[in-house]
Scaffold this active site. Structure first.
Site, PDB file in Angstrom:
ATOM      1  N   THR A 123      10.516  59.444  -5.115  1.00 33.33           N
ATOM      2  CA  THR A 123      10.174  58.455  -6.123  1.00 33.33           C
ATOM      3  C   THR A 123      11.043  58.852  -7.327  1.00 33.33           C
ATOM      4  O   THR A 123      11.547  59.965  -7.498  1.00 33.33           O
ATOM      5  CB  THR A 123       8.908  58.921  -6.727  1.00 33.33           C
ATOM      6  OG1 THR A 123       7.939  58.600  -5.532  1.00 33.33           O
ATOM      7  CG2 THR A 123       8.311  58.384  -7.659  1.00 33.33           C
ATOM      8  N   ARG A 158      -2.065  50.204  -0.667  1.00 30.34           N
ATOM      9  CA  ARG A 158      -2.143  51.699  -1.271  1.00 30.34           C
ATOM     10  C   ARG A 158      -1.249  51.734  -2.508  1.00 30.34           C
ATOM     11  O   ARG A 158      -0.293  51.325  -2.679  1.00 30.34           O
ATOM     12  CB  ARG A 158      -1.642  52.378  -0.243  1.00 30.34           C
ATOM     13  CG  ARG A 158      -1.549  54.080  -0.727  1.00 30.34           C
ATOM     14  CD  ARG A 158      -0.236  54.425  -1.077  1.00 30.34           C
ATOM     15  NE  ARG A 158      -0.062  55.891  -1.498  1.00 30.34           N
ATOM     16  CZ  ARG A 158       0.585  56.482  -1.996  1.00 30.34           C
ATOM     17  NH1 ARG A 158       1.890  55.777  -2.559  1.00 30.34           N
ATOM     18  NH2 ARG A 158       0.626  57.696  -2.420  1.00 30.34           N
ATOM     19  N   VAL A 159      -1.976  52.355  -3.650  1.00 28.15           N
ATOM     20  CA  VAL A 159      -1.254  52.624  -4.796  1.00 28.15           C
ATOM     21  C   VAL A 159      -1.408  54.193  -5.002  1.00 28.15           C
ATOM     22  O   VAL A 159      -2.075  54.743  -4.825  1.00 28.15           O
ATOM     23  CB  VAL A 159      -1.949  51.924  -5.914  1.00 28.15           C
ATOM     24  CG1 VAL A 159      -1.515  52.048  -7.081  1.00 28.15           C
ATOM     25  CG2 VAL A 159      -2.063  50.550  -5.746  1.00 28.15           C
ATOM     26  N   GLY A 160      -0.124  54.411  -5.497  1.00 29.73           N
ATOM     27  CA  GLY A 160       0.121  56.171  -5.682  1.00 29.73           C
ATOM     28  C   GLY A 160       0.004  56.123  -7.209  1.00 29.73           C
ATOM     29  O   GLY A 160      -0.771  55.683  -7.838  1.00 29.73           O
ATOM     30  N   ASP A 161       0.595  57.268  -7.429  1.00 35.72           N
ATOM     31  CA  ASP A 161       0.525  57.939  -8.832  1.00 35.72           C
ATOM     32  C   ASP A 161       1.434  57.458  -9.933  1.00 35.72           C
ATOM     33  O   ASP A 161       1.174  57.426 -10.929  1.00 35.72           O
ATOM     34  CB  ASP A 161       0.579  59.467  -8.892  1.00 35.72           C
ATOM     35  CG  ASP A 161       2.025  59.876  -8.247  1.00 35.72           C
ATOM     36  OD1 ASP A 161       2.493  59.528  -7.437  1.00 35.72           O
ATOM     37  OD2 ASP A 161       2.465  61.063  -8.974  1.00 35.72           O
ATOM     38  N   THR A 220       6.756  63.324  -8.925  1.00 38.29           N
ATOM     39  CA  THR A 220       7.205  62.834  -7.552  1.00 38.29           C
ATOM     40  C   THR A 220       6.374  63.634  -6.529  1.00 38.29           C
ATOM     41  O   THR A 220       6.130  64.837  -6.852  1.00 38.29           O
ATOM     42  CB  THR A 220       8.710  62.829  -7.276  1.00 38.29           C
ATOM     43  OG1 THR A 220       9.119  64.089  -6.932  1.00 38.29           O
ATOM     44  CG2 THR A 220       9.608  62.197  -8.378  1.00 38.29           C
ATOM     45  N   GLY A 221       6.252  63.157  -5.422  1.00 40.39           N
ATOM     46  CA  GLY A 221       5.449  63.706  -4.411  1.00 40.39           C
ATOM     47  C   GLY A 221       4.329  63.086  -3.792  1.00 40.39           C
ATOM     48  O   GLY A 221       4.039  61.632  -3.656  1.00 40.39           O
ATOM     49  N   GLY A 229       1.187  61.285  -4.215  1.00 41.96           N
ATOM     50  CA  GLY A 229       0.619  60.650  -5.321  1.00 41.96           C
ATOM     51  C   GLY A 229      -0.828  60.757  -5.213  1.00 41.96           C
ATOM     52  O   GLY A 229      -1.610  60.863  -6.620  1.00 41.96           O
TER      53      GLY A 229
END
Ligand code: GLY
Length: 314
Positions: free
Chosen positions: A166, A194-197, A217-218, A220
């Site tokens: 990211t 799916r939604v990340g951070d 990044t990483g 989420g």
């Protein structure tokens, strides 16, 4: 004036610096991230990122400015490669902060954002197919989009090792204005929707001119659970240095329970422009540049160990 970014932001750094000198911190962050989103060789951001399990690419992004704390984000958006620009327009044109899925694409269409029918090159489609063939029976793979139950296949195939690149940008001008932005295509082979951070303000992205900024990044899910970006800024608000704040937030992540713990990286800046990068992986770097420099400096990130965990839940 200063800009810090995750190391895959190098391609966007010259444009970001130009925009910072001729425009605003918001212009700088948008300009830098757009070039990463356009880069077909970066498979974790924008155009030609890794798709979800059924082969569709869904983008997440957010932008936040530290004077008013105004922010905008898109989640699981299809068909529009410049997610950061759509996020900026949400911040500037709507009374909302976050649009998801169909609504995000609808808004992108409404503002005339550039769309792409083919968001993936044939090479990435072939790579997705090869990867899934390793985990899924051929008859399941052939009918994946029609499967009513994807959970089992996502658990087998989802690849957290292919999410942590990211892109992050944080810009500061000489008046102390800060802006931070993030864009990603998220985990490779993720569950659709799916939604990340990255689009979640406080999780992957947070900035407040009075204290500083943080972008992650990483994995989420971890940053969402620990409100990582907000935690870093909050620790600075409580008087910690940018280094102490970033390390404390990594310790919070290390202390999370549950069966799924992956990698995390973050970059942070305090209100005076002091910056720091942290990682739970070996030998990761971030970049920074000021107008007096010919090219970005690549700096090591401080290592905080977070033992990986990947257990099967029945
Ligand atoms: N940090 C990117 C993601 O988890 O989607």
């Amino acid at each position: 004036m200063i800009i810090v970014a995750s190391s895959n932001g190098r391609i966007g750094m010259p444009a970001a610096l130009n925009a910072l000198q001729s425009g605003s911190v918001i212009d700088a962050v948008e300009a830098g991230i757009r070039l990463v989103e356009a880069n077909p060789d970066d498979h974790t951001v924008g155009y030609n990122g890794y798709p979800n399990i059924v082969g569709d690419i869904e983008l997440d992004a957010s932008i936040m400015e530290g004077q008013s704390l105004m922010s905008g984000g898109v989640a699981a958006m299809k068909g529009y490669p410049y997610a950061i620009s759509v996020a900026r327009q949400i911040m500037e044109k709507l009374p909302h902060v976050l649009l998801a899925g169909e609504g995000a694409a609808r808004f992108a269409r409404e503002i005339g954002a550039e769309s792409k029918d083919q968001m993936l090159t044939p090479e990435i489609v072939a790579f997705w197919r090869r990867k899934l063939e390793q985990h899924l029976p051929a008859e399941i793979l052939a009918t994946l989009d029609d499967q009513s139950a994807l959970t089992e296949w996502v658990r087998l195939a989802t690849d957290p090792e292919r999410a942590y690149s990211t892109v992050n940008f944080i810009a500061r001008d000489d008046q102390g204005n800060l802006c931070s932005g993030i864009s990603t295509s998220g985990w490779a082979w993720k569950y659709p929707g799916r939604v990340g951070d990255s689009p979640i303000i406080g999780a992957g992205n947070y900035v407040d001119n009075r204290y500083g900024a943080c972008a992650c990044t990483g994995m989420g899910e971890m940053a969402i659970r620990a409100s990582t970006a907000h935690s870093v800024v909050f620790y600075m608000k409580m008087g910690r240095s940018v280094k102490e704040a970033a390390i404390q937030a990594m310790h919070d992540l290390r202390d999370l329970g549950g069966p799924y713990i992956g990698v995390m990286n973050l970059i942070a800046m305090d209100k005076d422009g002091n910056h720091f990068g942290v990682t739970s992986m070996a030998s990761r770097t971030y970049i920074m540049q000021t107008p007096g420099m010919n090219q970005p400096a690549e700096l090591p990130r401080y290592f905080v160990e977070i033992p990986l965990r990947w257990e099967t839940i029945n």
